[in-house]
Scaffold this active site. Structure first.
Site, mmCIF file in Angstrom:
data_model
loop_
_atom_site.group_PDB
_atom_site.id
_atom_site.type_symbol
_atom_site.label_atom_id
_atom_site.label_comp_id
_atom_site.label_asym_id
_atom_site.label_seq_id
_atom_site.Cartn_x
_atom_site.Cartn_y
_atom_site.Cartn_z
ATOM 1 N N GLU A 62 3.559 -3.610 -5.275
ATOM 2 C CA GLU A 62 3.375 -2.844 -4.118
ATOM 3 C C GLU A 62 4.421 -3.419 -2.726
ATOM 4 O OE1 GLU A 62 -0.225 -2.171 -2.106
ATOM 5 O OE2 GLU A 62 0.477 0.046 -2.089
ATOM 6 N N GLU A 109 -10.547 1.464 -1.998
ATOM 7 C CA GLU A 109 -9.396 2.473 -2.361
ATOM 8 C C GLU A 109 -8.404 1.474 -2.118
ATOM 9 O OE1 GLU A 109 -9.803 5.999 -0.141
ATOM 10 O OE2 GLU A 109 -11.428 6.647 -1.281
ATOM 11 N N CYS A 118 -0.442 4.380 0.596
ATOM 12 C CA CYS A 118 -0.893 3.955 -0.574
ATOM 13 C C CYS A 118 -0.722 4.943 -1.932
ATOM 14 C CB CYS A 118 -2.430 4.033 -0.493
ATOM 15 S SG CYS A 118 -3.230 5.430 0.011
ATOM 16 N N LYS A 153 -14.686 -1.876 11.113
ATOM 17 C CA LYS A 153 -13.948 -2.969 11.499
ATOM 18 C C LYS A 153 -12.537 -2.600 11.029
ATOM 19 C CE LYS A 153 -11.531 -6.006 10.143
ATOM 20 N NZ LYS A 153 -10.165 -6.266 10.527
HETATM 21 P P1 NDP Z 1 -5.585 -5.519 3.923
HETATM 22 O O1 NDP Z 1 -6.375 -5.701 2.738
HETATM 23 O O2 NDP Z 1 -4.892 -6.906 4.419
HETATM 24 O O3 NDP Z 1 -6.663 -5.190 5.001
HETATM 25 C C1 NDP Z 1 -7.417 -4.108 5.308
HETATM 26 C C2 NDP Z 1 -8.511 -4.220 6.022
HETATM 27 O O4 NDP Z 1 -9.395 -5.435 5.448
HETATM 28 C C3 NDP Z 1 -8.257 -4.822 7.425
HETATM 29 O O5 NDP Z 1 -9.040 -4.090 8.366
HETATM 30 C C4 NDP Z 1 -8.396 -6.268 7.073
HETATM 31 O O6 NDP Z 1 -8.473 -7.097 8.528
HETATM 32 C C5 NDP Z 1 -9.551 -6.584 6.578
HETATM 33 N N1 NDP Z 1 -9.880 -7.528 5.780
HETATM 34 C C6 NDP Z 1 -8.807 -8.687 5.264
HETATM 35 N N2 NDP Z 1 -9.395 -9.439 4.629
HETATM 36 C C7 NDP Z 1 -10.683 -9.211 4.404
HETATM 37 C C8 NDP Z 1 -12.093 -9.840 3.832
HETATM 38 N N3 NDP Z 1 -11.812 -11.150 3.147
HETATM 39 N N4 NDP Z 1 -13.128 -9.312 4.135
HETATM 40 C C9 NDP Z 1 -13.330 -8.021 4.594
HETATM 41 N N5 NDP Z 1 -12.346 -7.574 5.344
HETATM 42 C C10 NDP Z 1 -11.156 -8.050 5.095
HETATM 43 O O7 NDP Z 1 -4.628 -4.204 3.982
HETATM 44 P P2 NDP Z 1 -3.453 -3.880 4.969
HETATM 45 O O8 NDP Z 1 -4.139 -3.559 6.239
HETATM 46 O O9 NDP Z 1 -2.367 -4.668 4.756
HETATM 47 O O10 NDP Z 1 -3.118 -2.282 4.356
HETATM 48 C C11 NDP Z 1 -2.343 -2.340 3.340
HETATM 49 C C12 NDP Z 1 -2.686 -2.252 1.982
HETATM 50 O O11 NDP Z 1 -3.843 -1.010 2.103
HETATM 51 C C13 NDP Z 1 -1.795 -1.522 0.872
HETATM 52 O O12 NDP Z 1 -2.082 -2.314 0.022
HETATM 53 C C14 NDP Z 1 -2.210 -0.155 0.759
HETATM 54 O O13 NDP Z 1 -1.840 0.265 -0.608
HETATM 55 C C15 NDP Z 1 -3.528 -0.127 0.758
HETATM 56 N N6 NDP Z 1 -3.869 1.212 1.279
HETATM 57 C C16 NDP Z 1 -4.677 1.873 0.213
HETATM 58 C C17 NDP Z 1 -5.205 3.181 0.365
HETATM 59 C C18 NDP Z 1 -6.054 4.071 -0.587
HETATM 60 O O14 NDP Z 1 -6.631 4.613 -0.251
HETATM 61 N N7 NDP Z 1 -5.807 3.615 -1.761
HETATM 62 C C19 NDP Z 1 -4.698 4.052 1.746
HETATM 63 C C20 NDP Z 1 -3.966 2.862 2.437
HETATM 64 C C21 NDP Z 1 -3.483 1.840 2.224
HETATM 65 P P3 NDP Z 1 -7.244 -7.700 9.198
HETATM 66 O O15 NDP Z 1 -6.376 -6.396 9.739
HETATM 67 O O16 NDP Z 1 -7.746 -8.413 10.355
HETATM 68 O O17 NDP Z 1 -6.497 -8.443 8.248
#
Ligand code: NDP
Length: 506
Positions: free
Chosen positions: A391, A259, A293, A184
């Site tokens: 962040e 992550e 990230c 997803k």
């Molecule tokens: P989100 O947590 O908003 O979303 C990540 C994914 O999770 C998306 O596919 C999102 O869908 C989905 N999602 C949201 N809510 C739920 C839920 N309740 N249950 C299951 N899936 C869900 O993060 P972002 O996309 O905004 O990404 C940015 C964040 O990712 C930053 O905080 C960054 O630090 C972190 N990140 C961490 C990395 C690491 O390796 N540690 C690497 C890259 C980024 P939808 O898009 O539809 O909301």
């Protein structure tokens, strides 16, 4: 400025991929996809609901139980994975342009990420062929060995910042180890994810092994995480979403890898190679539009060199080329989405009362529309400031001075996050001692974020749970059953023997 580039092969509708077929949601629900330069809708995407997730999980479960994929020899799966890497490499230009168009990443950096995606497949293709497991001998009595097995249907939930590469980082080990998947991707950036089905088909991945569901995290993502036929969840995204997913997965004791976010420190001591530190710290926070990230978004600088370093840092930030994502000269492109742009801009406003603004501070000149943010530098930021603690995930840096090693360490560890850290010093003892004392999953000494795919990747504290990378990924996506074999007679205590003699039973 050059013209906004629109890729020729842009789809106007993006579909799920379930059991080898492109399909819409059963109820025909869709959502709109914007390009971040014009912020206009360029496509609709199928929006997965619970019944669509059910179909995808059922297909993946069937492929796992009945299909050839989990039973194939590692060499056979490895060949398919290498083919995937070949195809990604052969299409890396096209892929990078689509990714850049959808996410706003500068094209040169998107190309680098496309190559990394191919490399992720090659890496795990090689790793599974060389994989060995433990056997333990108790001389004359027992041989015990580890029987490593794929687990089943893996849910892969990915973010929007470097989408295709992030997806490959999960897909490659999940598939290499013989699992089947339902992925997803993030809703802001579905475009490059939509390329995987054709790539997998061409490479010979059997139907049902890879399934793709687009749609809202709160609906499709949440249902996927809670699905009883999904035993593994690998998630990359925001820490608060990670907490929600953790709670949702807990009652069924799923294997979980999280992550999450970061607010990583880059610590520059006065004895550092200052030129190298400057190059790396500027790149570390402004590359990938700051949507990274592991960005070094807090730069801690020793007082002796502070004024000079800060002035030079700000000068570099002002000179960064902000431009169209498709322009090869662009160093910082457009942020992914207007909502994210608003979030980053709101932090910049907060920062104006929390630090000394030395560069940026809003939209760059000449960019009245689109999600463009000028590389922004705040100096003299106190550790309790929100821009030090939270962040931002954009091209914004907080710089703070320190005097002693102890003070630097206290500042470095003074956030809820613990993903990466960067330390700049030429003193060998200090480098290692400081690195060991930092609360972070990863530390780079005298280097920006250069990944060795064999090393563990992940964070501590609010930055995550578990490690992926190299054999840690293999461990995460497999179960290790231990099998014990007795070599001589079995030595069981004879429970019940005396009692049966007394009662006359045999
Ligand atoms: P989100 O947590 O908003 O979303 C990540 C994914 O999770 C998306 O596919 C999102 O869908 C989905 N999602 C949201 N809510 C739920 C839920 N309740 N249950 C299951 N899936 C869900 O993060 P972002 O996309 O905004 O990404 C940015 C964040 O990712 C930053 O905080 C960054 O630090 C972190 N990140 C961490 C990395 C690491 O390796 N540690 C690497 C890259 C980024 P939808 O898009 O539809 O909301």
């Amino acid at each position: 400025m050059s013209k906004h580039f629109v890729p020729e092969n842009l789809p106007d509708h993006i579909q799920h991929y379930i059991d080898g077929k492109f399909v819409d949601s059963i109820g025909r629900e869709t959502f709109e996809v914007l390009d971040p330069v014009s912020n206009q809708t360029y496509a609709t995407a199928a929006s997965g609901q619970t019944e669509d997730v059910d179909l995808a999980v059922a297909a993946a479960k069937h492929a796992f139980k009945e299909g050839p994929w989990p039973k194939m020899l590692p060499r056979e799966r490895s060949r398919v994975l290498h083919k995937i890497a070949d195809i990604v490499e052969s299409r890396d230009d096209e892929l990078a342009y689509l990714e850049s168009y959808d996410s706003g990443l500068p094209i040169t950096q998107a190309k680098g990420q496309a190559r990394r995606a191919a490399e992720n497949f090659r890496f795990f293709a090689d790793l599974i062929v060389g994989q060995e497991d433990n056997a333990f001998k108790v001389p004359g009595r027992q041989i015990n060995y580890v029987n490593r097995k794929p687990i089943g249907v893996a849910a892969l939930i990915t973010p929007w910042n470097v989408p295709f590469m992030q997806e490959s980082w999960k897909l490659a080990p999940a598939l290499a180890t013989g699992n089947t998947v339902v992925m997803k991707p993030a809703s802001y950036t579905p475009l490059s994810a939509a390329l995987w089905p054709e790539i997998f088909r061409e490479a010979g991945v059997p139907e049902g092994v890879f399934n793709l569901i687009f749609g809202s995290g709160g609906v499709a993502g949440d249902y996927l995480v809670k699905h009883p036929d999904v035993p593994i969840v690998s998630f990359t995204g925001d820490s608060s979403t990670g907490a929600t997913i953790s709670t949702a997965a807990a009652p069924q004791f799923k294997s979980l890898s999280l992550e999450l976010g970061g607010k990583s420190p880059a610590v520059v001591f006065a004895d550092a190679d200052i030129e190298a530190a400057l190059d790396a710290t500027v790149f570390g926070v402004f590359s990938l539009n700051g949507e990274r990230c592991t960005a070094g978004s807090r730069v801690l600088v020793q007082r002796d060199i502070y004024d000079d370093f800060v002035a030079r840092f700000a000068e570099r930030a002002k000179n960064i080329v902000v431009g169209l994502p498709s322009d090869p000269a662009t160093e910082v492109g457009s942020l992914v989405h207007p909502n994210h742009f608003d979030k980053v801009m709101s932090y910049i406003e907060i920062g104006k009362s929390e630090g000394r603004l030395l560069a940026g501070g809003g939209r760059p000149d000449g960019f009245p529309t689109g999600n463009y943010v000028a590389p922004t530098v705040f100096a003299d930021v106190a550790p309790d400031a929100r821009i030090f603690q939270e962040e931002i995930f954009g091209p914004v840096v907080a710089i703070t001075p320190f005097n002693t090693d102890e003070e630097a360490l206290e500042l470095a560890n003074n956030t809820k996050y613990g993903l990466a850290a960067y330390v700049w010093t030429t003193n060998l003892k200090r480098a290692h001692n400081f690195a060991h004392a930092i609360e972070s999953g990863m530390v780079w000494l005298n280097s920006n974020n250069v990944r060795d795919l064999r090393t563990p990747f992940g964070g501590v504290k609010a930055s995550g749970l578990g490690r992926e990378g190299g054999y840690r990924s293999v461990d995460f996506y497999t179960t290790q059953q231990s099998v014990q074999i007795t070599l001589n007679e079995s030595h069981s205590p004879k429970f019940g023997v005396e009692a049966s003699r007394e009662t006359g039973d045999a």
